[in-house]
Design a protein around this motif. Structure first.
Motif, PDB file in Angstrom:
ATOM      1  N   SER A 189       0.960  -1.296  -0.071  1.00  0.00           N
ATOM      2  CA  SER A 189       0.125  -0.043   0.042  1.00  0.00           C
ATOM      3  C   SER A 189       0.851   1.156  -0.055  1.00  0.00           C
ATOM      4  CB  SER A 189      -1.077  -0.179   1.467  1.00  0.00           C
ATOM      5  OG  SER A 189      -0.158   0.292   2.281  1.00  0.00           O
ATOM      6  N   ILE A 190       0.371   2.499  -0.186  1.00  0.00           N
ATOM      7  CA  ILE A 190       1.069   3.545  -0.438  1.00  0.00           C
ATOM      8  C   ILE A 190       1.777   3.697   1.096  1.00  0.00           C
ATOM      9  CG2 ILE A 190       0.969   6.132  -0.634  1.00  0.00           C
ATOM     10  CD1 ILE A 190       0.705   4.756  -3.256  1.00  0.00           C
ATOM     11  N   VAL A 191       1.066   3.841   1.877  1.00  0.00           N
ATOM     12  CA  VAL A 191       1.518   4.048   3.440  1.00  0.00           C
ATOM     13  C   VAL A 191       2.437   2.961   3.808  1.00  0.00           C
ATOM     14  CG1 VAL A 191       0.755   4.245   6.051  1.00  0.00           C
ATOM     15  CG2 VAL A 191      -0.554   5.348   4.088  1.00  0.00           C
ATOM     16  N   GLY A 192       2.318   1.715   3.661  1.00  0.00           N
ATOM     17  CA  GLY A 192       3.063   0.676   3.865  1.00  0.00           C
ATOM     18  C   GLY A 192       4.686   0.936   3.143  1.00  0.00           C
ATOM     19  N   GLU A 200       7.627   9.753   6.051  1.00  0.00           N
ATOM     20  CA  GLU A 200       6.278  10.313   6.746  1.00  0.00           C
ATOM     21  C   GLU A 200       5.616  10.773   5.678  1.00  0.00           C
ATOM     22  OE1 GLU A 200       7.112  13.034   9.814  1.00  0.00           O
ATOM     23  OE2 GLU A 200       8.180  11.721  11.049  1.00  0.00           O
ATOM     24  N   ILE A 201       4.340  10.293   5.772  1.00  0.00           N
ATOM     25  CA  ILE A 201       3.406  10.663   4.576  1.00  0.00           C
ATOM     26  C   ILE A 201       2.179  10.904   5.260  1.00  0.00           C
ATOM     27  CG2 ILE A 201       2.690   8.059   4.148  1.00  0.00           C
ATOM     28  CD1 ILE A 201       2.590   8.962   0.966  1.00  0.00           C
ATOM     29  N   SER A 202       1.503  12.142   4.777  1.00  0.00           N
ATOM     30  CA  SER A 202       0.159  12.680   5.456  1.00  0.00           C
ATOM     31  C   SER A 202      -1.235  11.844   4.585  1.00  0.00           C
ATOM     32  CB  SER A 202       0.011  14.163   5.058  1.00  0.00           C
ATOM     33  OG  SER A 202      -0.285  14.272   3.807  1.00  0.00           O
ATOM     34  N   ALA A 203      -2.215  11.736   4.975  1.00  0.00           N
ATOM     35  CA  ALA A 203      -3.259  11.106   4.368  1.00  0.00           C
ATOM     36  C   ALA A 203      -3.476  11.745   2.892  1.00  0.00           C
ATOM     37  CB  ALA A 203      -4.796  11.561   5.151  1.00  0.00           C
ATOM     38  N   LYS A 204      -3.294  13.101   2.917  1.00  0.00           N
ATOM     39  CA  LYS A 204      -3.572  13.710   1.687  1.00  0.00           C
ATOM     40  C   LYS A 204      -2.302  13.335   0.578  1.00  0.00           C
ATOM     41  CE  LYS A 204      -3.862  18.526  -0.550  1.00  0.00           C
ATOM     42  NZ  LYS A 204      -3.945  19.895  -0.403  1.00  0.00           N
ATOM     43  N   GLU A 205      -0.957  13.285   1.153  1.00  0.00           N
ATOM     44  CA  GLU A 205      -0.258  12.942   0.258  1.00  0.00           C
ATOM     45  C   GLU A 205      -0.509  11.403  -0.391  1.00  0.00           C
ATOM     46  OE1 GLU A 205       3.845  15.030   1.107  1.00  0.00           O
ATOM     47  OE2 GLU A 205       3.230  13.844   2.707  1.00  0.00           O
ATOM     48  N   ALA A 206      -0.812  10.550   0.460  1.00  0.00           N
ATOM     49  CA  ALA A 206      -1.154   9.120   0.275  1.00  0.00           C
ATOM     50  C   ALA A 206      -2.115   8.980  -0.671  1.00  0.00           C
ATOM     51  CB  ALA A 206      -1.366   8.294   1.717  1.00  0.00           C
ATOM     52  N   SER A 207      -3.063   9.787  -0.705  1.00  0.00           N
ATOM     53  CA  SER A 207      -4.360   9.686  -1.535  1.00  0.00           C
ATOM     54  C   SER A 207      -3.847  10.223  -2.980  1.00  0.00           C
ATOM     55  CB  SER A 207      -5.685  10.574  -0.840  1.00  0.00           C
ATOM     56  OG  SER A 207      -6.299  10.852  -2.124  1.00  0.00           O
ATOM     57  N   THR A 208      -2.841  11.240  -3.104  1.00  0.00           N
ATOM     58  CA  THR A 208      -2.416  11.712  -4.417  1.00  0.00           C
ATOM     59  C   THR A 208      -1.684  10.607  -4.860  1.00  0.00           C
ATOM     60  OG1 THR A 208      -2.364  13.903  -3.427  1.00  0.00           O
ATOM     61  CG2 THR A 208      -0.850  13.415  -5.315  1.00  0.00           C
ATOM     62  N   LYS A 209      -0.564   9.984  -4.205  1.00  0.00           N
ATOM     63  CA  LYS A 209       0.017   9.088  -4.634  1.00  0.00           C
ATOM     64  C   LYS A 209      -0.463   7.800  -4.959  1.00  0.00           C
ATOM     65  CE  LYS A 209       4.352  10.624  -2.364  1.00  0.00           C
ATOM     66  NZ  LYS A 209       4.877  11.107  -3.502  1.00  0.00           N
ATOM     67  N   GLY A 210      -1.702   7.507  -4.339  1.00  0.00           N
ATOM     68  CA  GLY A 210      -2.409   6.293  -4.753  1.00  0.00           C
ATOM     69  C   GLY A 210      -2.997   6.422  -5.972  1.00  0.00           C
ATOM     70  N   ARG A 211      -3.627   7.648  -6.348  1.00  0.00           N
ATOM     71  CA  ARG A 211      -4.096   7.884  -7.849  1.00  0.00           C
ATOM     72  C   ARG A 211      -3.248   8.043  -8.783  1.00  0.00           C
ATOM     73  NH1 ARG A 211      -6.900  12.006  -4.787  1.00  0.00           N
ATOM     74  NH2 ARG A 211      -5.480  13.842  -5.527  1.00  0.00           N
ATOM     75  N   VAL A 242       6.059   0.128  -9.476  1.00  0.00           N
ATOM     76  CA  VAL A 242       5.192   1.267  -9.605  1.00  0.00           C
ATOM     77  C   VAL A 242       5.503   2.213  -8.596  1.00  0.00           C
ATOM     78  CG1 VAL A 242       2.928   2.233  -9.690  1.00  0.00           C
ATOM     79  CG2 VAL A 242       3.674  -0.105 -11.233  1.00  0.00           C
ATOM     80  N   LEU A 243       5.219   1.686  -7.401  1.00  0.00           N
ATOM     81  CA  LEU A 243       5.683   2.960  -6.005  1.00  0.00           C
ATOM     82  C   LEU A 243       7.129   3.494  -6.275  1.00  0.00           C
ATOM     83  CD1 LEU A 243       4.073   0.462  -3.297  1.00  0.00           C
ATOM     84  CD2 LEU A 243       3.154   2.463  -4.318  1.00  0.00           C
ATOM     85  N   ILE A 244       8.133   2.739  -6.575  1.00  0.00           N
ATOM     86  CA  ILE A 244       9.429   3.455  -6.831  1.00  0.00           C
ATOM     87  C   ILE A 244       9.189   4.499  -7.595  1.00  0.00           C
ATOM     88  CG2 ILE A 244      11.631   3.199  -7.904  1.00  0.00           C
ATOM     89  CD1 ILE A 244      11.738   0.320  -6.601  1.00  0.00           C
ATOM     90  N   GLU A 245       8.420   4.359  -8.965  1.00  0.00           N
ATOM     91  CA  GLU A 245       8.371   5.601  -9.856  1.00  0.00           C
ATOM     92  C   GLU A 245       7.493   6.697  -9.358  1.00  0.00           C
ATOM     93  OE1 GLU A 245       6.650   6.188 -14.161  1.00  0.00           O
ATOM     94  OE2 GLU A 245       6.802   3.909 -13.508  1.00  0.00           O
ATOM     95  N   VAL A 246       6.466   6.263  -8.650  1.00  0.00           N
ATOM     96  CA  VAL A 246       5.607   7.222  -8.009  1.00  0.00           C
ATOM     97  C   VAL A 246       6.365   7.999  -6.917  1.00  0.00           C
ATOM     98  CG1 VAL A 246       3.611   7.733  -6.493  1.00  0.00           C
ATOM     99  CG2 VAL A 246       3.371   6.040  -8.361  1.00  0.00           C
ATOM    100  N   PHE A 247       7.051   7.475  -5.971  1.00  0.00           N
ATOM    101  CA  PHE A 247       7.697   8.121  -4.841  1.00  0.00           C
ATOM    102  C   PHE A 247       9.038   9.123  -5.412  1.00  0.00           C
ATOM    103  CE2 PHE A 247       5.057   5.688  -2.318  1.00  0.00           C
ATOM    104  CZ  PHE A 247       5.179   6.564  -1.118  1.00  0.00           C
TER     105      PHE A 247
END
Length: 252
Positions: A189-192, A200-211, A242-247
Protein backbone atom coordinates in the motif's frame (compact mmCIF):
# COMPACT_ATOMS: atom_id res chain seq x y z
CA UNK A 1 55.59 -79.06 17.60
CA UNK A 2 53.43 -76.19 16.37
CA UNK A 3 52.58 -72.82 17.88
CA UNK A 4 49.02 -74.08 18.35
CA UNK A 5 50.23 -77.00 20.48
CA UNK A 6 52.43 -74.68 22.51
CA UNK A 7 49.45 -72.40 23.06
CA UNK A 8 47.43 -75.36 24.30
CA UNK A 9 50.18 -76.32 26.77
CA UNK A 10 50.41 -72.75 28.01
CA UNK A 11 46.66 -72.66 28.57
CA UNK A 12 46.86 -75.91 30.55
CA UNK A 13 49.62 -74.66 32.88
CA UNK A 14 48.28 -71.14 33.28
CA UNK A 15 47.01 -71.86 36.79
CA UNK A 16 50.53 -72.86 37.86
CA UNK A 17 52.03 -69.50 36.94
CA UNK A 18 51.81 -66.40 39.13
CA UNK A 19 53.00 -62.81 39.26
CA UNK A 20 53.69 -60.89 42.47
CA UNK A 21 52.92 -57.21 43.16
CA UNK A 22 56.28 -56.09 41.74
CA UNK A 23 55.67 -57.92 38.48
CA UNK A 24 58.12 -60.77 39.08
CA UNK A 25 56.77 -64.07 37.77
CA UNK A 26 57.35 -67.70 38.66
CA UNK A 27 56.02 -71.09 37.63
CA UNK A 28 55.81 -74.52 39.21
CA UNK A 29 58.34 -77.22 38.36
CA UNK A 30 55.64 -79.10 36.45
CA UNK A 31 54.70 -76.02 34.40
CA UNK A 32 58.35 -75.32 33.58
CA UNK A 33 58.88 -78.92 32.49
CA UNK A 34 55.78 -78.78 30.26
CA UNK A 35 57.11 -75.62 28.61
CA UNK A 36 60.53 -77.18 28.06
CA UNK A 37 59.06 -80.41 26.74
CA UNK A 38 60.87 -82.62 29.27
CA UNK A 39 59.95 -84.89 32.14
CA UNK A 40 59.27 -83.07 35.40
CA UNK A 41 61.59 -85.51 37.19
CA UNK A 42 64.58 -84.28 35.19
CA UNK A 43 64.19 -80.72 36.46
CA UNK A 44 63.47 -81.85 40.02
CA UNK A 45 66.63 -83.96 39.97
CA UNK A 46 68.65 -80.91 38.90
CA UNK A 47 67.19 -78.80 41.71
CA UNK A 48 67.60 -81.45 44.42
CA UNK A 49 71.27 -82.15 43.62
CA UNK A 50 72.39 -78.58 42.94
CA UNK A 51 74.62 -78.51 46.06
CA UNK A 52 76.15 -82.02 46.06
CA UNK A 53 76.28 -82.89 42.36
CA UNK A 54 75.39 -79.84 40.26
CA UNK A 55 74.42 -80.75 36.72
CA UNK A 56 75.29 -78.72 33.64
CA UNK A 57 71.91 -76.99 33.94
CA UNK A 58 72.48 -76.22 37.63
CA UNK A 59 75.88 -74.73 36.78
CA UNK A 60 74.27 -72.50 34.13
CA UNK A 61 71.74 -71.28 36.68
CA UNK A 62 74.39 -70.54 39.31
CA UNK A 63 76.54 -68.74 36.74
CA UNK A 64 73.64 -66.33 36.35
CA UNK A 65 73.73 -65.48 40.06
CA UNK A 66 71.38 -68.05 41.58
CA UNK A 67 72.55 -69.89 44.71
CA UNK A 68 72.39 -73.67 45.04
CA UNK A 69 70.19 -73.34 48.13
CA UNK A 70 67.73 -71.27 46.12
CA UNK A 71 67.43 -74.02 43.54
CA UNK A 72 66.30 -76.50 46.19
CA UNK A 73 63.61 -74.09 47.35
CA UNK A 74 62.18 -73.79 43.84
CA UNK A 75 60.79 -77.31 44.12
CA UNK A 76 58.01 -75.98 46.36
CA UNK A 77 58.16 -72.20 45.94
CA UNK A 78 58.21 -72.16 42.14
CA UNK A 79 60.92 -71.30 39.60
CA UNK A 80 61.62 -67.57 38.95
CA UNK A 81 60.97 -66.22 35.47
CA UNK A 82 64.66 -65.56 34.74
CA UNK A 83 65.52 -69.12 35.73
CA UNK A 84 62.73 -70.44 33.48
CA UNK A 85 64.35 -68.64 30.55
CA UNK A 86 67.70 -70.32 31.32
CA UNK A 87 66.07 -73.76 31.61
CA UNK A 88 64.32 -73.29 28.27
CA UNK A 89 67.59 -72.18 26.66
CA UNK A 90 69.36 -75.22 28.10
CA UNK A 91 66.87 -77.72 26.69
CA UNK A 92 66.74 -75.81 23.42
CA UNK A 93 70.49 -75.74 22.70
CA UNK A 94 72.77 -77.19 25.41
CA UNK A 95 71.18 -80.43 26.66
CA UNK A 96 72.83 -82.51 23.92
CA UNK A 97 70.58 -85.50 23.17
CA UNK A 98 67.86 -84.05 25.43
CA UNK A 99 67.47 -80.94 23.30
CA UNK A 100 64.03 -80.77 21.74
CA UNK A 101 62.20 -78.61 19.16
CA UNK A 102 59.50 -77.55 21.63
CA UNK A 103 62.05 -75.93 23.92
CA UNK A 104 63.56 -74.12 20.93
CA UNK A 105 60.15 -72.91 19.76
CA UNK A 106 59.13 -71.67 23.21
CA UNK A 107 62.56 -70.17 23.81
CA UNK A 108 62.39 -68.17 20.58
CA UNK A 109 58.92 -66.95 21.48
CA UNK A 110 60.03 -65.85 24.93
CA UNK A 111 63.17 -64.20 23.61
CA UNK A 112 60.97 -61.99 21.46
CA UNK A 113 59.04 -60.43 24.32
CA UNK A 114 60.85 -61.65 27.43
CA UNK A 115 59.67 -64.39 29.75
CA UNK A 116 58.54 -61.96 32.46
CA UNK A 117 56.58 -59.77 30.08
CA UNK A 118 54.97 -62.84 28.54
CA UNK A 119 53.80 -64.23 31.89
CA UNK A 120 52.55 -60.80 32.98
CA UNK A 121 50.56 -60.54 29.79
CA UNK A 122 49.09 -64.04 30.13
CA UNK A 123 47.96 -63.37 33.69
CA UNK A 124 46.71 -59.87 32.92
CA UNK A 125 49.15 -58.23 35.35
CA UNK A 126 49.67 -54.48 35.09
CA UNK A 127 52.11 -52.32 36.97
CA UNK A 128 50.43 -50.44 39.86
CA UNK A 129 50.47 -46.70 39.19
CA UNK A 130 52.04 -44.24 41.61
CA UNK A 131 50.35 -40.98 42.62
CA UNK A 132 52.39 -39.08 40.02
CA UNK A 133 51.60 -41.63 37.33
CA UNK A 134 47.91 -41.49 38.24
CA UNK A 135 47.97 -37.70 38.07
CA UNK A 136 49.72 -37.82 34.72
CA UNK A 137 47.15 -40.28 33.48
CA UNK A 138 44.36 -37.94 34.55
CA UNK A 139 46.06 -35.00 32.83
CA UNK A 140 46.52 -37.04 29.68
CA UNK A 141 42.89 -38.11 29.88
CA UNK A 142 41.73 -34.52 30.26
CA UNK A 143 43.96 -33.48 27.37
CA UNK A 144 42.49 -36.24 25.23
CA UNK A 145 38.94 -35.18 26.16
CA UNK A 146 39.75 -31.53 25.45
CA UNK A 147 41.23 -32.43 22.07
CA UNK A 148 38.17 -34.51 21.26
CA UNK A 149 35.83 -31.68 22.25
CA UNK A 150 37.86 -29.21 20.18
CA UNK A 151 37.59 -31.51 17.20
CA UNK A 152 33.83 -31.84 17.71
CA UNK A 153 33.51 -28.06 18.02
CA UNK A 154 35.48 -27.58 14.81
CA UNK A 155 33.21 -30.03 13.03
CA UNK A 156 30.16 -28.19 14.41
CA UNK A 157 31.49 -24.84 13.17
CA UNK A 158 32.11 -26.36 9.75
CA UNK A 159 28.57 -27.75 9.70
CA UNK A 160 27.14 -24.37 10.73
CA UNK A 161 29.16 -22.65 8.00
CA UNK A 162 27.94 -25.17 5.45
CA UNK A 163 24.35 -24.67 6.61
CA UNK A 164 24.76 -20.89 6.36
CA UNK A 165 26.09 -21.24 2.82
CA UNK A 166 23.19 -23.52 1.91
CA UNK A 167 20.66 -21.07 3.39
CA UNK A 168 22.31 -18.21 1.52
CA UNK A 169 22.09 -20.13 -1.75
CA UNK A 170 18.46 -21.02 -1.03
CA UNK A 171 17.73 -17.35 -0.34
CA UNK A 172 19.29 -16.40 -3.67
CA UNK A 173 17.16 -19.03 -5.39
CA UNK A 174 14.03 -17.76 -3.63
CA UNK A 175 14.81 -14.18 -4.64
CA UNK A 176 15.36 -15.19 -8.24
CA UNK A 177 12.20 -17.30 -8.24
CA UNK A 178 10.23 -14.47 -6.65
CA UNK A 179 11.59 -12.06 -9.25
CA UNK A 180 10.43 -14.42 -11.98
CA UNK A 181 6.98 -14.88 -10.44
CA UNK A 182 6.48 -11.17 -9.66
CA UNK A 183 8.37 -9.21 -12.33
CA UNK A 184 6.91 -5.93 -11.08
CA UNK A 185 8.10 -6.54 -7.54
CA UNK A 186 6.20 -7.13 -4.30
CA UNK A 187 2.99 -5.21 -3.74
CA UNK A 188 2.48 -2.63 -0.99
CA UNK A 189 0.00 0.00 0.00
CA UNK A 190 1.11 3.64 -0.28
CA UNK A 191 1.51 4.03 3.49
CA UNK A 192 3.14 0.61 3.83
CA UNK A 193 5.74 1.41 1.19
CA UNK A 194 6.41 4.82 2.77
CA UNK A 195 7.00 3.18 6.15
CA UNK A 196 9.29 0.64 4.51
CA UNK A 197 11.36 3.52 3.10
CA UNK A 198 11.35 5.36 6.43
CA UNK A 199 9.26 8.23 5.03
CA UNK A 200 6.52 10.20 6.75
CA UNK A 201 3.43 10.72 4.63
CA UNK A 202 0.16 12.51 5.27
CA UNK A 203 -3.27 11.16 4.34
CA UNK A 204 -3.52 13.77 1.58
CA UNK A 205 -0.14 12.80 0.11
CA UNK A 206 -1.07 9.13 0.34
CA UNK A 207 -4.28 9.78 -1.56
CA UNK A 208 -2.44 11.73 -4.28
CA UNK A 209 0.21 9.06 -4.71
CA UNK A 210 -2.49 6.38 -4.69
CA UNK A 211 -4.19 8.01 -7.66
CA UNK A 212 -0.87 8.22 -9.53
CA UNK A 213 -0.09 4.59 -8.77
CA UNK A 214 -3.55 3.51 -9.94
CA UNK A 215 -3.09 5.42 -13.19
CA UNK A 216 0.27 3.78 -13.85
CA UNK A 217 -1.18 0.33 -13.14
CA UNK A 218 -4.04 0.86 -15.57
CA UNK A 219 -1.61 2.14 -18.16
CA UNK A 220 0.58 -0.95 -17.78
CA UNK A 221 -2.36 -3.34 -17.56
CA UNK A 222 -1.60 -4.33 -13.98
CA UNK A 223 -4.52 -5.43 -11.83
CA UNK A 224 -4.83 -3.50 -8.57
CA UNK A 225 -5.53 -5.60 -5.50
CA UNK A 226 -7.63 -4.14 -2.68
CA UNK A 227 -7.31 -4.87 1.04
CA UNK A 228 -9.02 -3.54 4.14
CA UNK A 229 -7.11 -0.97 6.19
CA UNK A 230 -8.54 -0.07 9.65
CA UNK A 231 -7.57 3.58 9.18
CA UNK A 232 -8.39 4.23 5.53
CA UNK A 233 -10.89 1.51 4.67
CA UNK A 234 -10.16 -0.29 1.40
CA UNK A 235 -6.78 0.61 -0.04
CA UNK A 236 -4.94 -0.52 -3.12
CA UNK A 237 -1.82 -2.68 -3.31
CA UNK A 238 0.62 -1.57 -5.98
CA UNK A 239 3.70 -3.30 -7.40
CA UNK A 240 7.02 -2.19 -5.99
CA UNK A 241 8.23 -1.00 -9.40
CA UNK A 242 5.19 1.29 -9.73
CA UNK A 243 5.59 2.70 -6.22
CA UNK A 244 9.28 3.40 -6.81
CA UNK A 245 8.35 5.43 -9.88
CA UNK A 246 5.56 7.28 -8.02
CA UNK A 247 7.70 8.17 -5.01
CA UNK A 248 10.67 9.11 -7.20
CA UNK A 249 8.58 11.52 -9.27
CA UNK A 250 7.18 13.05 -6.10
CA UNK A 251 10.68 13.89 -4.86
CA UNK A 252 11.69 15.68 -8.04
Amino acid sequence: MSHIEVAQIIEQIKQEIEVDASGKAKASVRATARLAGVDEKAIRHTLENAEQKPSKLAVMLMEQGFQSAELRGWRTDGIPDKAIAIILEYYAFYANRYCNPQARLVCRSFNTIGIRAWIQEKLGWTKPTTANESALTQIQLLAAIAAQMAEQEQRLLQQQQQQAEILHRLKDVEIEQDRFNTPSGHKYSIVGFANLQGLEISAKEASTKGRKASALCRKQGIEIERIHDPRFGRVGLYPESVLIEVFSSGQN
